[in-house]
Design a protein around this motif. Sequence first.
Motif, PDB file in Angstrom:
ATOM      1  N   UNK A 106       0.839  -1.208   0.000  1.00  0.00           N
ATOM      2  CA  UNK A 106       0.000   0.000   0.000  1.00  0.00           C
ATOM      3  C   UNK A 106       0.873   1.256   0.000  1.00  0.00           C
ATOM      4  N   UNK A 107       1.888   1.267   0.867  1.00  0.00           N
ATOM      5  CA  UNK A 107       2.779   2.424   0.949  1.00  0.00           C
ATOM      6  C   UNK A 107       3.531   2.634  -0.362  1.00  0.00           C
ATOM      7  N   UNK A 108       3.973   1.531  -0.970  1.00  0.00           N
ATOM      8  CA  UNK A 108       4.707   1.630  -2.236  1.00  0.00           C
ATOM      9  C   UNK A 108       3.806   2.183  -3.342  1.00  0.00           C
ATOM     10  N   UNK A 109       2.515   1.816  -3.319  1.00  0.00           N
ATOM     11  CA  UNK A 109       1.590   2.325  -4.343  1.00  0.00           C
ATOM     12  C   UNK A 109       1.451   3.835  -4.255  1.00  0.00           C
ATOM     13  N   UNK A 110       1.496   4.367  -3.036  1.00  0.00           N
ATOM     14  CA  UNK A 110       1.430   5.825  -2.869  1.00  0.00           C
ATOM     15  C   UNK A 110       2.704   6.479  -3.403  1.00  0.00           C
ATOM     16  N   UNK A 111       3.855   5.885  -3.049  1.00  0.00           N
ATOM     17  CA  UNK A 111       5.124   6.455  -3.488  1.00  0.00           C
ATOM     18  C   UNK A 111       5.349   6.297  -4.989  1.00  0.00           C
ATOM     19  N   UNK A 112       4.670   5.326  -5.603  1.00  0.00           N
ATOM     20  CA  UNK A 112       4.850   5.096  -7.040  1.00  0.00           C
ATOM     21  C   UNK A 112       4.092   6.120  -7.886  1.00  0.00           C
ATOM     22  N   UNK A 113       3.119   6.808  -7.313  1.00  0.00           N
ATOM     23  CA  UNK A 113       2.277   7.726  -8.094  1.00  0.00           C
ATOM     24  C   UNK A 113       3.093   8.755  -8.880  1.00  0.00           C
ATOM     25  N   UNK A 114       4.020   9.484  -8.254  1.00  0.00           N
ATOM     26  CA  UNK A 114       4.780  10.477  -9.050  1.00  0.00           C
ATOM     27  C   UNK A 114       5.526   9.848 -10.221  1.00  0.00           C
ATOM     28  N   UNK A 115       6.081   8.662 -10.009  1.00  0.00           N
ATOM     29  CA  UNK A 115       6.867   8.026 -11.066  1.00  0.00           C
ATOM     30  C   UNK A 115       5.993   7.574 -12.227  1.00  0.00           C
ATOM     31  N   UNK A 116       4.810   7.045 -11.924  1.00  0.00           N
ATOM     32  CA  UNK A 116       3.936   6.608 -13.000  1.00  0.00           C
ATOM     33  C   UNK A 116       3.325   7.783 -13.736  1.00  0.00           C
ATOM     34  N   UNK A 117       3.088   8.882 -13.011  1.00  0.00           N
ATOM     35  CA  UNK A 117       2.665  10.109 -13.694  1.00  0.00           C
ATOM     36  C   UNK A 117       3.768  10.597 -14.624  1.00  0.00           C
ATOM     37  N   UNK A 118       5.010  10.533 -14.146  1.00  0.00           N
ATOM     38  CA  UNK A 118       6.136  10.975 -14.968  1.00  0.00           C
ATOM     39  C   UNK A 118       6.313  10.055 -16.185  1.00  0.00           C
ATOM     40  N   UNK A 119       6.141   8.765 -15.966  1.00  0.00           N
ATOM     41  CA  UNK A 119       6.223   7.813 -17.083  1.00  0.00           C
ATOM     42  C   UNK A 119       5.193   8.158 -18.147  1.00  0.00           C
TER      43      UNK A 119
END
Length: 548
Positions: free
Chosen positions: A265-278
């Motif tokens: 769950x925590x990783x999914x929150x932290x992944x948001x900026x990277x997937x937006x950037x992707x």
Amino acid sequence: MTPGTDRDGPGLVTLRQILAHDDEGVLRLLVAPAGQDLAVHGVIIGDEGPARTHEGGIVLATGLAPGLADASVVVREAARRGAAAVVLRESPAAPLPDDVLAAAGECGIALLGRAEWADWGDTIALLRSATSFASAGLGPTGTAVIGGGLAALAAATARRCQGSITVEDTQFRVLAHSATGPEADTVRRSTILGGRVPEQRVAELRRSGLLRALWTSQDVIHRPADGDSPERLVVAVRNHGEVLGSLWAAADGQGLSPEAAQALRRAAVLAVPHLLRHRLDEGGAARREAQALRGLLHGSGDRRTHLWSLGMAPGTPCAVVVAVRDTAEAPGPDRTLDALVAQVSATRPTARILREEHRIAVLLPVRDAGDPREATALARELDASAAGPAGASPDDAPFRIGAGRTVASGLDAPLSYATALEVVRALRDREARGCDGHPVRYAGFDEVGPTIHALRMLDAVRPVWESGEGPVHELIRADLAAGGDLVRSLGACLATGGDIPAAARRLLLHPNTLRYRLRRARERHGLDLDDPDVRLVLAMAVRLAGAV
């Protein structure tokens, strides 16, 4: 003004952070009277009337005319409502008027220009991505992981989960993964090696209902071990409800840790900026490539720069193949063009594809500048795909496909593109005149070269014909006004080399009826059809009238 998706969302970002985050050059700072450290409170799109305050938002001036005639009015109004900045579309064809910069300076509002290759979706994606990174970077935890990228996030999460982590986008492409141990299962190995989830695996997940659950659930989904498939956890990565991708945790030779679900769950929150950037990088790269290819083929801008943007060396031989849909036969959206794009992408990975309304253009690198076979082979393959399933009539495929001349350098790609379009025009002309019996849907330049040269000459002759007068002009004008029977009869005779029986069969007439019409042309208009000059002028006039 209509609020954008981020207008009321959490987190602030400064103008300086936005510009530092903009590696692709979507925005260009034109003026910032209050400096670059002002906070931007969301995105405002369009115009919904004078009542709404802008509250420090960044206004995307989407409704301005191409000439930016009213830009200064928009800037002053945005400043009056409290906006922090305004974004205008820049274009070399419409330089920013001086009064717009003056208005921004007087009102103390920042002004930015949007790159011509980008669209408003790119601008919104940039702002969302920059805001997400800024918010994540200000948090008490996770800053190091954010800075290390998705690979660092996958590695850190794998340690907490005591398993293997895979980060995927919504197209099931692998964006990052943790180290793969010797105990990894077959599905994970093939996914990592192939860079995406295998098709059969995606189909199985669909049938089982797991994908539906993943895209609709807000929580971690557990999938127990089954045969050779180990225990797995999966969670969707979301930004304000929008699904950006997913994180998968797989047991790797041992059970997942008790805190694996919370770590995911925590990783999914932290992944948001990277997937937006992707998503921002992927969309921006595709649009920049399309802009470069459009500029190259249409001969606008610097060709060497366009080739560099496309990743092609100037000395690479190439040819252009175009597939053009007949809009009169098939109005509306056409999925066939999308299918043709997918086919070229799969079979010609070095090709560059421009998708435009009603047509695609393919810039195809080839091995030999003097060999047209590669381009013609692609045209033939596209024709077979456009024709539909086996047994379908070729007449049901409203496409013409032209292979342009092979040129020695990408710098000459506009010449190949122009000849490809000429091939399409020649195919349509020949079909309209019934030259080939059954319609021919694709060809290379050499196969229809005489028709192309004839059309070029007719284009050159048209102004001379339209400005002239005399018996042939009188015949053509009078007969077309009366229905055009005589013009069509003359056209059939010319097309058959004066063979009256053959021309009569083409017109579905008795030969004596055709002879009568030709006699009438002689008597009424005083034309000597035995005179080669008269026949030449008649031949051009009838072709220009579209009767042969």
